[in-house]
Design a protein around this motif. Structure first.
Motif, short mmCIF file in Angstrom:
data_model
loop_
_atom_site.label_atom_id
_atom_site.label_comp_id
_atom_site.label_asym_id
_atom_site.label_seq_id
_atom_site.Cartn_x
_atom_site.Cartn_y
_atom_site.Cartn_z
N GLU A 1 39.15 46.37 29.01
CA GLU A 1 39.92 46.17 30.24
C GLU A 1 41.38 45.88 29.95
O GLU A 1 42.26 46.28 30.72
CB GLU A 1 39.32 45.02 31.05
N THR A 2 41.67 45.18 28.84
CA THR A 2 43.07 44.91 28.50
C THR A 2 43.84 46.20 28.29
O THR A 2 44.95 46.37 28.81
CB THR A 2 43.15 44.03 27.24
N LEU B 1 44.43 47.87 31.71
CA LEU B 1 45.48 47.23 32.50
C LEU B 1 46.86 47.52 31.94
O LEU B 1 47.82 47.72 32.69
CB LEU B 1 45.24 45.72 32.58
N GLY C 1 49.80 49.46 33.75
CA GLY C 1 51.08 48.77 33.85
C GLY C 1 52.27 49.60 33.41
O GLY C 1 53.40 49.36 33.86
N GLU D 1 48.78 52.71 42.97
CA GLU D 1 48.91 51.33 43.43
C GLU D 1 49.50 51.27 44.82
O GLU D 1 49.07 50.46 45.66
CB GLU D 1 49.78 50.54 42.44
N SER E 1 40.05 47.51 38.47
CA SER E 1 41.16 47.54 37.50
C SER E 1 42.50 47.73 38.21
O SER E 1 43.49 47.09 37.86
CB SER E 1 40.94 48.66 36.49
N HIS E 2 42.53 48.60 39.21
CA HIS E 2 43.78 48.83 39.93
C HIS E 2 44.17 47.63 40.78
O HIS E 2 45.36 47.32 40.91
CB HIS E 2 43.67 50.09 40.80
N LYS F 1 43.56 44.53 39.96
CA LYS F 1 44.12 43.56 39.01
C LYS F 1 45.55 43.93 38.62
O LYS F 1 46.42 43.07 38.52
CB LYS F 1 43.23 43.48 37.76
N ALA F 2 45.79 45.24 38.40
CA ALA F 2 47.14 45.68 38.06
C ALA F 2 48.09 45.42 39.22
O ALA F 2 49.25 45.00 39.03
CB ALA F 2 47.13 47.16 37.69
N ARG G 1 49.08 41.76 39.53
CA ARG G 1 50.08 41.36 38.54
C ARG G 1 51.49 41.60 39.04
O ARG G 1 52.43 40.94 38.64
CB ARG G 1 49.86 42.12 37.22
#
Length: 246
Positions: free
Chosen positions: A102-103, A106, A110, A179, A217-218, A220-221, A224
């Motif tokens: 996952e890192t 992301l 990003g 996004e 995942s999107h 979470k991005a 951020r």
């Protein structure tokens, strides 16, 4: 190393993929050839690069409409390629990764990737995702020509559909096309909980619920970039935009 354009007879003469250019960046020849063959059969013009410097040079000279980009590359990695090409010109990027980390995902989102796939994957699904990303670009262009959409404001958060810009307070928030579409979808029904399946259908044009991790995942991005408090998670269901009450 420069890009190599692949010649492939399409499986049909229909409009799907016609004249659209896809740059495939993959250092494993077998995978690169398979992707190029599938996309060529779908009607796309395809070129292949096998390393980071070749990808950036090829992007500049060949001017693709979309990039399929592996993370692990010689020269410099796909994350650096994504940074450099997005600095030249915004373009949809489908990132490929061999690790289900996952890192990594992301970080990829990003630096400007719009979507990702974890190896191994089906060529049919890859072609479908390429088509979805390109349709999203077309929708964005149509929205830009439709001033009636206007903008939405929720406290300090402003979503401008015409310019496809997001502002938070006095500053701009730089979002990828995916996004932006995700935020706009949530903002269309503020405080309402949208399921992952609904978001997949609206934002990604998918009807396959197996892609729900893509939504997570999107989100979470996106958090951020705009702050975690703007998007509420309803565990086991989905997400809602936490618009301030009037």
């Amino acid at each position: 190393m420069t890009v190599t354009e692949i010649q492939q007879e399409p499986i049909s003469s229909g409009p799907v993929g016609t004249q659209r250019r896809v740059l495939v960046v993959e250092d494993e020849p077998t995978i690169a050839e398979s992707i190029a063959a599938r996309l060529g059969a779908e009607g796309f013009k395809v070129a292949v690069a096998h390393d980071g410097p070749g990808a950036v040079d090829g992007f500049h000279t060949w001017q693709p409409d979309l990039v399929v980009l592996d993370i692990m590359l010689p020269g410099f990695d796909g994350l650096e390629v994504c940074r450099r090409i997005q600095a030249q010109r915004p373009v949809p990027v489908l990132m490929l990764t061999a690790r289900d980390d996952e890192t990594d995902l992301l970080v990829g989102l990003g630096v400007g990737a719009d979507d990702y796939m974890t190896k191994p994957f089906s060529m049919r699904e890859l072609a479908a995702r390429v088509n979805v990303l390109l349709r999203r670009v077309e929708r964005a262009q149509q929205a830009a020509r439709t001033p009636a959409l206007g903008s939405l404001r929720f406290g300090e958060l402003e979503i401008d559909h015409v310019q496809r810009r997001v502002r938070l307070g006095s500053g701009d928030v730089h979002l990828t096309p995916t996004e932006f579409d995700l935020l706009a979808c949530l903002a269309a029904q503020p405080r309402a909980v949208l399921t992952r399946e609904q978001l997949l259908a609206e934002v990604w044009d998918w009807t396959d619920a197996s892609g729900t991790r893509t939504v997570d995942s999107h989100v979470k991005a996106l958090r951020r970039k705009i702050g975690a408090s703007w998007i509420r998670t309803v565990h086991g269901v989905g997400y809602a935009l936490e618009a301030p009450l009037s």
